[in-house]
Design an enzyme around this catalytic site. Sequence first.
Site, PDB file in Angstrom:
ATOM      1  CE  LYS A 111     -29.015  12.623 134.678  1.00  0.00           C
ATOM      2  NZ  LYS A 111     -29.378  13.399 133.488  1.00  0.00           N
TER       3      LYS A 111
HETATM    4  P1  NAD Z   1     -25.304  23.229 136.213  1.00  0.00           P
HETATM    5  O1  NAD Z   1     -24.647  22.578 137.364  1.00  0.00           O
HETATM    6  O2  NAD Z   1     -24.487  23.736 135.091  1.00  0.00           O
HETATM    7  O3  NAD Z   1     -26.210  24.455 136.734  1.00  0.00           O
HETATM    8  C1  NAD Z   1     -27.170  24.302 137.731  1.00  0.00           C
HETATM    9  C2  NAD Z   1     -27.680  25.675 138.132  1.00  0.00           C
HETATM   10  O4  NAD Z   1     -28.697  25.503 139.139  1.00  0.00           O
HETATM   11  C3  NAD Z   1     -26.616  26.564 138.762  1.00  0.00           C
HETATM   12  O5  NAD Z   1     -26.873  27.914 138.437  1.00  0.00           O
HETATM   13  C4  NAD Z   1     -26.814  26.339 140.265  1.00  0.00           C
HETATM   14  O6  NAD Z   1     -26.347  27.418 141.050  1.00  0.00           O
HETATM   15  C5  NAD Z   1     -28.334  26.228 140.313  1.00  0.00           C
HETATM   16  N1  NAD Z   1     -28.824  25.470 141.473  1.00  0.00           N
HETATM   17  C6  NAD Z   1     -28.290  24.379 142.068  1.00  0.00           C
HETATM   18  N2  NAD Z   1     -29.031  23.998 143.134  1.00  0.00           N
HETATM   19  C7  NAD Z   1     -30.062  24.877 143.196  1.00  0.00           C
HETATM   20  C8  NAD Z   1     -31.162  25.044 144.073  1.00  0.00           C
HETATM   21  N3  NAD Z   1     -31.323  24.232 145.126  1.00  0.00           N
HETATM   22  N4  NAD Z   1     -32.037  26.053 143.828  1.00  0.00           N
HETATM   23  C9  NAD Z   1     -31.868  26.895 142.784  1.00  0.00           C
HETATM   24  N5  NAD Z   1     -30.825  26.797 141.921  1.00  0.00           N
HETATM   25  C10 NAD Z   1     -29.948  25.805 142.131  1.00  0.00           C
HETATM   26  O7  NAD Z   1     -26.410  22.166 135.679  1.00  0.00           O
HETATM   27  P2  NAD Z   1     -27.085  22.093 134.256  1.00  0.00           P
HETATM   28  O8  NAD Z   1     -26.286  21.165 133.417  1.00  0.00           O
HETATM   29  O9  NAD Z   1     -27.402  23.450 133.786  1.00  0.00           O
HETATM   30  O10 NAD Z   1     -28.431  21.297 134.607  1.00  0.00           O
HETATM   31  C11 NAD Z   1     -29.591  21.984 135.097  1.00  0.00           C
HETATM   32  C12 NAD Z   1     -30.794  21.077 134.936  1.00  0.00           C
HETATM   33  O11 NAD Z   1     -30.962  20.755 133.543  1.00  0.00           O
HETATM   34  C13 NAD Z   1     -30.730  19.734 135.663  1.00  0.00           C
HETATM   35  O12 NAD Z   1     -32.025  19.368 136.059  1.00  0.00           O
HETATM   36  C14 NAD Z   1     -30.258  18.779 134.563  1.00  0.00           C
HETATM   37  O13 NAD Z   1     -30.626  17.440 134.832  1.00  0.00           O
HETATM   38  C15 NAD Z   1     -31.001  19.337 133.387  1.00  0.00           C
HETATM   39  N6  NAD Z   1     -30.444  18.969 132.103  1.00  0.00           N
HETATM   40  C16 NAD Z   1     -29.154  19.276 131.790  1.00  0.00           C
HETATM   41  C17 NAD Z   1     -28.668  18.949 130.534  1.00  0.00           C
HETATM   42  C18 NAD Z   1     -27.279  19.350 130.099  1.00  0.00           C
HETATM   43  O14 NAD Z   1     -26.967  19.168 128.915  1.00  0.00           O
HETATM   44  N7  NAD Z   1     -26.453  19.919 130.951  1.00  0.00           N
HETATM   45  C19 NAD Z   1     -29.477  18.254 129.620  1.00  0.00           C
HETATM   46  C20 NAD Z   1     -30.795  17.977 129.973  1.00  0.00           C
HETATM   47  C21 NAD Z   1     -31.266  18.336 131.210  1.00  0.00           C
END
Ligand code: NAD
Length: 418
Positions: A111
């Site tokens: 990561k």
């Molecule tokens: P992103 O940046 O696209 O979206 C994040 C979302 O969370 C946004 O709507 C943002 O406004 C909101 N957010 C940010 N801080 C916040 C807080 N303090 N309280 C509430 N909401 C908050 O990110 P993403 O890619 O959708 O990732 C979200 C989660 O999923 C993370 O934990 C990431 O590690 C996990 N994840 C992502 C992927 C991927 O393919 N993108 C894969 C596996 C896991």
Amino acid sequence: MAPLKAPATESSLHLVSTMVSKASAVWNLNEALAEFLIHADRELRVEIPLMHDDGRLAVYEGYRVQHNNARGPFKGGIRYHPSVDPEEVHALAGLMTWKSAVVGIPFGGAKGGVAVDPSTLSPGELERLTRRFTNAILPVIGPNEDVPAPDMGTNAQTMAWIMDEYSARRGYSPSIVTGKPLALGGSQVREEATGLGVVQVAKMALQAQKKTLKDQRVAIQGFGNVGSNAARWFDQLGAKVVAISDVRGGRYNPKGIDIHAAWTLIEEKKSLANLKNTDAVTNEELLELDCDVLVPAAIESVIVEENAPKIKAKIVVEAANGPTSLSADRILKERGIEVVPDILANAGGVTVSYFEWAQNMQQLPWERELIVTRLGDVLMRAFKDVERTATEHKTSLREAAFILGVGRVAEAMKLRGY
Ligand code: NAD
């Protein structure tokens, strides 16, 4: 990087370390090996100077932590978020190792991230920061060494800059990153893969309880890449999405939210604030709403000891990485709330990343239908493996997933020789 302190008890590193120790005990692993599996193989901390558009120079801190590569190249996202710190990156790197092992794809875990709020940077600043960061971690990444991907705060455009910067130095290398734009060798379905996988796995968890997705009331925290795509697929497959949120707060309608309108609003206004026919809720309230399925899809450690007794959902599907603390996990288990752990629930992203990497290596793009089918097959097999392990060892799905993952990584290490 400063030596890591003992993780805080509500942190995701604490949960991961505890789960790995327990799983190592199930396999009777040598004590030193069990300890080795908790820690990362390598950690890199870098300083990234950035000249802002207004002439101000700032230096940001970045990390790449490589946890384990016994089963394949290190693999894991790059996060731009102010909360990025060594402990968080370590926990997330470990989760990637266990996730890849649980779904049986030939990757290890890593990561990276930069402690920065990307919403405060212009596109030009973001590009310069990304190129600098790529150069700083260049010595430890490579298509067969370590393959980054998007995570919170980064996207396909970020991956395009990383690919360009790496290719300028090492020759044309689309397989250096996954989650690229289609025009640069990205894969069909990658953008929506994590959200789609979350819904496929939720469906399997419901089926195991003799339920279907139809009319299940779903609350989703986070409406970014994962949350918004999960919302769309839940909606399409007949579930009722009753709450969604972003960093500023949430929107709620017990009769169901118009997800198409939410997508349009986010695209146009970057905020859910004026979503029609919904009431405002806070992110904290959203977690405790009366619903059937709760999907944390934003940040770590949101379900903790304090609010776990108040969760009303019957199933928690962990779309985010590390949303539940160890103490909360115990409380949910005692209360009979099924938790589908992150290393299974959100593995759709890394699975399609693997498909993208394979397509780049073969220089042969796959059709959308083939990818959707293969993703479903991989997740179904992983879900059944985890379910069977849980029954065999009389554990929760989370403990079972770690038993499975740790067993597979330990076997690879033994076969390769330590
Ligand atoms: P992103 O940046 O696209 O979206 C994040 C979302 O969370 C946004 O709507 C943002 O406004 C909101 N957010 C940010 N801080 C916040 C807080 N303090 N309280 C509430 N909401 C908050 O990110 P993403 O890619 O959708 O990732 C979200 C989660 O999923 C993370 O934990 C990431 O590690 C996990 N994840 C992502 C992927 C991927 O393919 N993108 C894969 C596996 C896991």
